[in-house]
Design an enzyme around this catalytic site. Sequence first.
Site, PDB file in Angstrom:
ATOM      1  N   LEU A   1      25.613   8.152  29.019  1.00  0.00           N
ATOM      2  CA  LEU A   1      25.631   6.822  29.634  1.00  0.00           C
ATOM      3  C   LEU A   1      25.847   6.994  31.131  1.00  0.00           C
ATOM      4  O   LEU A   1      26.944   7.312  31.582  1.00  0.00           O
ATOM      5  CB  LEU A   1      26.740   5.979  29.007  1.00  0.00           C
ATOM      6  CG  LEU A   1      26.755   4.492  29.355  1.00  0.00           C
ATOM      7  CD1 LEU A   1      25.504   3.796  28.818  1.00  0.00           C
ATOM      8  CD2 LEU A   1      27.994   3.817  28.779  1.00  0.00           C
ATOM      9  N   SER A   2      24.787   6.778  31.904  1.00  0.00           N
ATOM     10  CA  SER A   2      24.818   7.108  33.328  1.00  0.00           C
ATOM     11  C   SER A   2      25.307   5.960  34.209  1.00  0.00           C
ATOM     12  O   SER A   2      25.575   6.170  35.387  1.00  0.00           O
ATOM     13  CB  SER A   2      23.409   7.497  33.775  1.00  0.00           C
ATOM     14  OG  SER A   2      22.551   6.366  33.725  1.00  0.00           O
ATOM     15  N   GLY A   3      25.376   4.765  33.651  1.00  0.00           N
ATOM     16  CA  GLY A   3      25.605   3.587  34.471  1.00  0.00           C
ATOM     17  C   GLY A   3      24.317   2.940  34.921  1.00  0.00           C
ATOM     18  O   GLY A   3      24.327   1.902  35.580  1.00  0.00           O
TER      19      GLY A   3
ATOM     20  N   ILE B   1      20.226   1.466  34.034  1.00  0.00           N
ATOM     21  CA  ILE B   1      19.725   0.438  33.131  1.00  0.00           C
ATOM     22  C   ILE B   1      19.148   1.011  31.839  1.00  0.00           C
ATOM     23  O   ILE B   1      19.294   0.418  30.760  1.00  0.00           O
ATOM     24  CB  ILE B   1      18.688  -0.450  33.858  1.00  0.00           C
ATOM     25  CG1 ILE B   1      18.365  -1.694  33.036  1.00  0.00           C
ATOM     26  CG2 ILE B   1      17.439   0.338  34.206  1.00  0.00           C
ATOM     27  CD1 ILE B   1      17.553  -2.726  33.778  1.00  0.00           C
ATOM     28  N   ASP B   2      18.479   2.172  31.891  1.00  0.00           N
ATOM     29  CA  ASP B   2      17.848   2.718  30.694  1.00  0.00           C
ATOM     30  C   ASP B   2      18.884   3.105  29.641  1.00  0.00           C
ATOM     31  O   ASP B   2      18.763   2.739  28.467  1.00  0.00           O
ATOM     32  CB  ASP B   2      16.988   3.928  31.049  1.00  0.00           C
ATOM     33  CG  ASP B   2      15.810   3.566  31.936  1.00  0.00           C
ATOM     34  OD1 ASP B   2      15.264   2.465  31.775  1.00  0.00           O
ATOM     35  OD2 ASP B   2      15.444   4.386  32.794  1.00  0.00           O
TER      36      ASP B   2
ATOM     37  N   GLU C   1       8.715   6.629  33.005  1.00  0.00           N
ATOM     38  CA  GLU C   1       9.188   7.988  33.266  1.00  0.00           C
ATOM     39  C   GLU C   1       8.487   9.002  32.371  1.00  0.00           C
ATOM     40  O   GLU C   1       8.099  10.089  32.827  1.00  0.00           O
ATOM     41  CB  GLU C   1      10.698   8.052  33.048  1.00  0.00           C
ATOM     42  CG  GLU C   1      11.508   7.230  34.031  1.00  0.00           C
ATOM     43  CD  GLU C   1      12.994   7.186  33.688  1.00  0.00           C
ATOM     44  OE1 GLU C   1      13.767   6.723  34.544  1.00  0.00           O
ATOM     45  OE2 GLU C   1      13.368   7.623  32.582  1.00  0.00           O
TER      46      GLU C   1
ATOM     47  N   LYS D   1       0.360  -8.025  17.064  1.00  0.00           N
ATOM     48  CA  LYS D   1      -0.396  -7.583  15.876  1.00  0.00           C
ATOM     49  C   LYS D   1      -0.610  -8.712  14.867  1.00  0.00           C
ATOM     50  O   LYS D   1      -1.667  -8.782  14.227  1.00  0.00           O
ATOM     51  CB  LYS D   1       0.363  -6.431  15.215  1.00  0.00           C
ATOM     52  CG  LYS D   1      -0.338  -5.779  14.017  1.00  0.00           C
ATOM     53  CD  LYS D   1      -1.535  -4.967  14.448  1.00  0.00           C
ATOM     54  CE  LYS D   1      -2.117  -4.123  13.323  1.00  0.00           C
ATOM     55  NZ  LYS D   1      -1.268  -2.991  12.935  1.00  0.00           N
TER      56      LYS D   1
ATOM     57  N   GLU E   1       0.825  -1.201   0.000  1.00  0.00           N
ATOM     58  CA  GLU E   1       0.000   0.000   0.000  1.00  0.00           C
ATOM     59  C   GLU E   1       0.867   1.262   0.000  1.00  0.00           C
ATOM     60  O   GLU E   1       1.858   1.350   0.722  1.00  0.00           O
ATOM     61  CB  GLU E   1      -0.887  -0.031   1.254  1.00  0.00           C
ATOM     62  CG  GLU E   1      -1.754   1.194   1.466  1.00  0.00           C
ATOM     63  CD  GLU E   1      -2.543   1.130   2.767  1.00  0.00           C
ATOM     64  OE1 GLU E   1      -3.534   1.869   2.880  1.00  0.00           O
ATOM     65  OE2 GLU E   1      -2.174   0.338   3.667  1.00  0.00           O
TER      66      GLU E   1
ATOM     67  N   THR F   1      16.829   8.736  26.601  1.00  0.00           N
ATOM     68  CA  THR F   1      16.796   7.377  27.159  1.00  0.00           C
ATOM     69  C   THR F   1      15.682   7.140  28.179  1.00  0.00           C
ATOM     70  O   THR F   1      15.757   6.204  28.969  1.00  0.00           O
ATOM     71  CB  THR F   1      18.152   7.054  27.816  1.00  0.00           C
ATOM     72  OG1 THR F   1      18.381   7.965  28.899  1.00  0.00           O
ATOM     73  CG2 THR F   1      19.292   7.165  26.829  1.00  0.00           C
TER      74      THR F   1
ATOM     75  N   LYS G   1      -9.361   2.710  -2.249  1.00  0.00           N
ATOM     76  CA  LYS G   1      -9.641   2.228  -0.896  1.00  0.00           C
ATOM     77  C   LYS G   1     -10.994   2.746  -0.420  1.00  0.00           C
ATOM     78  O   LYS G   1     -11.294   3.940  -0.538  1.00  0.00           O
ATOM     79  CB  LYS G   1      -8.521   2.680   0.042  1.00  0.00           C
ATOM     80  CG  LYS G   1      -8.538   2.052   1.427  1.00  0.00           C
ATOM     81  CD  LYS G   1      -7.268   2.440   2.186  1.00  0.00           C
ATOM     82  CE  LYS G   1      -7.153   1.788   3.544  1.00  0.00           C
ATOM     83  NZ  LYS G   1      -5.874   2.143   4.212  1.00  0.00           N
TER      84      LYS G   1
ATOM     85  N   CYS H   1      -5.684  -2.906   2.525  1.00  0.00           N
ATOM     86  CA  CYS H   1      -5.445  -2.823   3.968  1.00  0.00           C
ATOM     87  C   CYS H   1      -6.749  -2.876   4.775  1.00  0.00           C
ATOM     88  O   CYS H   1      -7.335  -3.926   4.941  1.00  0.00           O
ATOM     89  CB  CYS H   1      -4.623  -1.574   4.286  1.00  0.00           C
ATOM     90  SG  CYS H   1      -3.828  -1.613   5.914  1.00  0.00           S
TER      91      CYS H   1
END
Length: 552
Positions: free
Chosen positions: A291-293, A295-296, A402, A181, A45, A397, A113, A149
Amino acid sequence: MSDRFRLTLAQLNPTVGDLEGNAARAKAAWQEARFAGADMVALPEMFITGYNTQDLVRKPAFFEAAIARIDALAAECADGPAMGIGGPWFEDGRLFNAYHILKGGKVNRRVLKHHLPNETVFDEVRLYDSGPLGGPYSVGNTRIGTPICEDAWHEDVAETLAETGAEFLLVPNGSPYYRGKLETRLNHMVSRVVETGLPLIYLNMVGGQDDQVFDGASFVLNPGGEMAMILPPFEEELATVDLVRTPEGWRAEAGVKAHQPDAWEQDYRCMVEALRDYCRKTGFGKVLLGLSGGIDSALVATIAVDALGAENVRCVMLPSEYTSQASLEDAEAIAKALGCRYDYVPITESRAAVTNTLAPLFEGTQADITEENIQSRLRGLLLMALSNKFGSMLLTTGNKSEVAVGYATIYGDMNGGYNPIKDLYKTRVFETCRWRNANHRPWMKGPEGEVIPPRVIDKPPSAELREDQKDEDSLPPYEVLDAILTLLIDEEASVADCVAAGFDRDTVKRVEHLVYISEYKRFQSAPGTRLTHRAFWLDRRYPIVNRWRDES
């Protein structure tokens, strides 16, 4: 009368607005189909324009150029198989989402369509006019019905095509990914097959466009709902479908049945492909991030390396006096494990300068969140300076938890051009990191193995903007927060529904309040990968000014 029909499916990745590039990809697919002896090649499409175009398609200069390019493509592909390609059509002052059938050097037929989706990320009612219910078109002596679609999600279009002589259904799609999906698509398409008794070929595009990722996984169903073929998700693929005329009508011969990964892998692949295509299609070859150390940022760095390669990812640690030694060690360990550049840029002097500048104005006040946010905004300023100087796109990030409650500093750690984990709740961030440590796939450009140290996953999350700070000082535990957010946002539940589910009413009301007052932040935030059907941006559109609160 021919007893066989060979169709080439072009599960390809167009770029919105790249008319010449998309036409070239269509022509290359047509050439492959001609070599394979196909009767027809089908593209998805709106392929000529890319999808989702949003209001770009309403610009006359654009849709006129797209229509002209389809006409030119027809002339270029005159000697060989027919081609079906999606693109706009304008007639009598009305704009349509159309499927153009090219054969013998011209456009032989246009399917318009009929059902225009007007929910989640789609605004087709404001973009296009609805086409009439129509009949099939002929390629050789075979009559093909093409619901475009959304048309295949309703009974009437397929039913009309079957009643007017269609021998099989070809459904071109621009269907973006969200978790689960494929099962939804299969359920709808099996219904069409059962109702009409016709084989159905579902062709989906692949590739990223802003927040959306089209995941391919095109498939072929025979009458009764039997799966004859399914293509891999997220991969560009040219595949041949052979249909054979039997006494009971057309049937598709069995073809490839590609493995369909679980939701964890598909989510991760989606984030990688979204970032890879966003960079490729906007012209950014490199990215950087703070890069904070934590996890995100560790997960975003890993996604970036898997998408672009370690040589194109720059990680920057910007410590203050509140940054723990563990965070310093963890950030360096992550960058080393991923093999990307790591810079150490302390903000202590910059923060002192700002503090001294503001001291006369802040005299007589107590330190509060203002001073914490200065740290975050200094980091944002320095990262944007690096982005400007070296031409790398800054990644932000923040996870969905959040982003939902505004636990982020606007013009600070929210700075950036793209956010791969924007639709990933914090509890899923933890599990996604564990999944990536345990799994590696050929489409990942990063290294195998444990690239995110377990202690980064296991330690209590903290913004480290004040002494001994923990996220749970300001927020409910993430298991509780995410469960409440899933109800309020993904399910549009009421406060009463949340309380009935077992959550404390005061906690729910506090979370609801944070969600509403953070709308202005989300309005200004970077786009990010859509993983659910309630992602922030096009899926969920709330006013910034909103005094209503649920008192149930």
